[in-house]
Design an enzyme around this catalytic site. Structure first.
Site, PDB file in Angstrom:
ATOM      1  N   ASP A  45      -0.166  -5.423  -3.204  1.00  0.00           N
ATOM      2  CA  ASP A  45      -0.814  -5.146  -1.983  1.00  0.00           C
ATOM      3  C   ASP A  45      -1.354  -6.236  -1.479  1.00  0.00           C
ATOM      4  O   ASP A  45      -1.675  -7.417  -1.906  1.00  0.00           O
ATOM      5  CB  ASP A  45      -1.947  -3.982  -2.320  1.00  0.00           C
ATOM      6  CG  ASP A  45      -1.523  -2.597  -2.986  1.00  0.00           C
ATOM      7  OD1 ASP A  45      -0.287  -2.427  -2.499  1.00  0.00           O
ATOM      8  OD2 ASP A  45      -2.144  -1.957  -3.711  1.00  0.00           O
ATOM      9  N   TYR A  48      -0.495  -6.948 -15.460  1.00  0.00           N
ATOM     10  CA  TYR A  48      -1.630  -7.483 -14.639  1.00  0.00           C
ATOM     11  C   TYR A  48      -2.826  -7.714 -15.482  1.00  0.00           C
ATOM     12  O   TYR A  48      -3.214  -7.359 -16.237  1.00  0.00           O
ATOM     13  CB  TYR A  48      -1.883  -6.247 -13.542  1.00  0.00           C
ATOM     14  CG  TYR A  48      -0.913  -5.840 -12.442  1.00  0.00           C
ATOM     15  CD1 TYR A  48      -1.088  -6.687 -11.126  1.00  0.00           C
ATOM     16  CD2 TYR A  48       0.382  -5.278 -12.811  1.00  0.00           C
ATOM     17  CE1 TYR A  48       0.020  -6.327 -10.173  1.00  0.00           C
ATOM     18  CE2 TYR A  48       1.112  -4.839 -11.498  1.00  0.00           C
ATOM     19  CZ  TYR A  48       0.827  -5.512 -10.344  1.00  0.00           C
ATOM     20  OH  TYR A  48       1.798  -5.486  -9.407  1.00  0.00           O
TER      21      TYR A  48
END
Length: 255
Positions: free
Chosen positions: A51, A110
Site C-alpha cells: 500500500d 512482514y
C-alpha cells in the site's frame, strides 16, 4: 527469457507498488527504468502489492527480455541509476520461463516496528504514546496462527476472491534499534496477505496492549468477520515487507 529482480524500496515517495493513473508507483518506476535501459517496453510483475507508504526490505518482480543479460553487474548499476534514490536493485536472476514472482511465492513475511520513545533518527517506526502489555499482545497473536478467515482485517470492497490466509507465525519481539530507545516489532508470516491486513492486525493488537481489548474480545473480533469490529489501521511508514520465499531461490539469511 525471464528474470527475477530482487529489490528494496522506501515506500514514502510512492502511492504503493501498483501502477495507477496520475500517481507515482514502484511498478511504474521500474517499468520506465527497464524500458529506458532495454529500449523496449518492459512490463513488470511483482510478488505482491504494498500500500501507499509501505516499505519493502525485500521485493521480487519478474520481467521478460528477448536477449540474455550478459553483464549483470553493469545492468544492476545502470538500473539503480535510473530508478532513483528510493529504490535499490540488489540482484537480477535468470529463472525458468514459467516462474512467476507472485504465484510461485510460498511465504511472505512482514514486520512492523514500534518505538517507546520518539526519536528523529527512527523515521521508519511508530512511536507508541504509552506503554503496551506485550505479553497480552503475544497471547492474542497466537490466535492468528489458529485462524483461517481474516475478513475482520481485510480492506472493505477489495477485489480479493477469498479472505482465507495461512498465518504460520505471529509474534512480538524486542527491538534493539541502536539509538538507545526501547522498542518492539511484530513479525507475521503467511502464504498470502490481504490488502491492509497487517496494519489492521497490528492496530487491533495495540488495542489489546493498551488494555482496550481483552484476549477474548480480540478473538471475538476475528470470529465476527467484520472489518468495522477491528482496530484502526496503523501508519504505513513502520511496515516492511521483510522477505519472500520461493522454492527455486536460496532462503534469505535470518535476521
Amino acid at each position: 527469457m525471464r528474470y527475477f529482480l530482487k529489490l528494496a524500496y522506501n515506500g514514502g515517495p510512492f502511492h504503493g507498488w501498483q501502477s495507477q493513473p496520475n500517481a507515482s508507483s514502484v511498478q511504474q518506476t521500474l517499468e520506465e527504468a527497464l524500458s529506458t535501459l532495454l529500449r523496449t517496453d518492459v512490463p513488470v510483475v511483482g510478488a505482491g502489492r504494498t500500500d501507499t507508504g509501505v516499505n519493502a526490505r525485500v521485493m521480487y518482480a519478474h520481467f521478460d527480455v528477448s536477449c540474455p543479460i550478459h553483464d549483470k553487474r553493469r545492468f544492476i548499476l545502470s538500473l539503480n541509476r535510473l530508478c532513483g534514490k528510493s529504490i535499490a536493485i540488489y540482484d537480477v536472476i535468470q529463472v525458468e520461463d514459467e516462474a512467476h514472482a507472485r504465484f510461485d511465492a510460498t511465504e511472505r513475511e512482514y514486520r512492523y516496528f514500534v518505538s517507546f520513545e520518539k526519536s528523529p533518527f527512527l523515521p521508519f517506526c511508530w512511536s507508541a504514546p504509552s506503554s503496551l502489555d506485550v505479553d497480552a499482545m503475544n497471547r492474542a497473536s497466537e490466535i492468528l496462527t489458529k485462524t483461517s478467515d481474516f475478513t475482520s482485517f481485510a480492506k472493505l470492497h477489495s477485489d480479493a476472491k477469498t479472505n482465507i490466509c495461512d498465518v504460520r507465525q505471529a509474534e512480538w519481539r524486542k527491538w534493539d534499534n541502536g539509538f538507545g530507545t526501547d522498542g518492539i516489532y511484530f513479525v507475521i508470516k503467511a502464504d498470502r496477505f490481504l490488502r491492509n491486513m497487517v496494519r489492521a492486525v497490528v492496530g487491533t493488537l495495540v488495542d489489546v496492549g493498551r488494555g482496550k481489548l481483552s484476549i477474548d474480545e480480540f478473538n471475538g473480533i476475528i470470529e465476527a468477520r467484520d472489518r468495522c469490529a477491528a482496530g484502526t489501521s496503523m501508519p504505513p511508514e513502520a511496515l516492511f515487507l521483510w522477505n519472500i520465499s520461493y522454492p527455486f531461490l536460496p532462503p534469505a539469511p535470518q535476521s
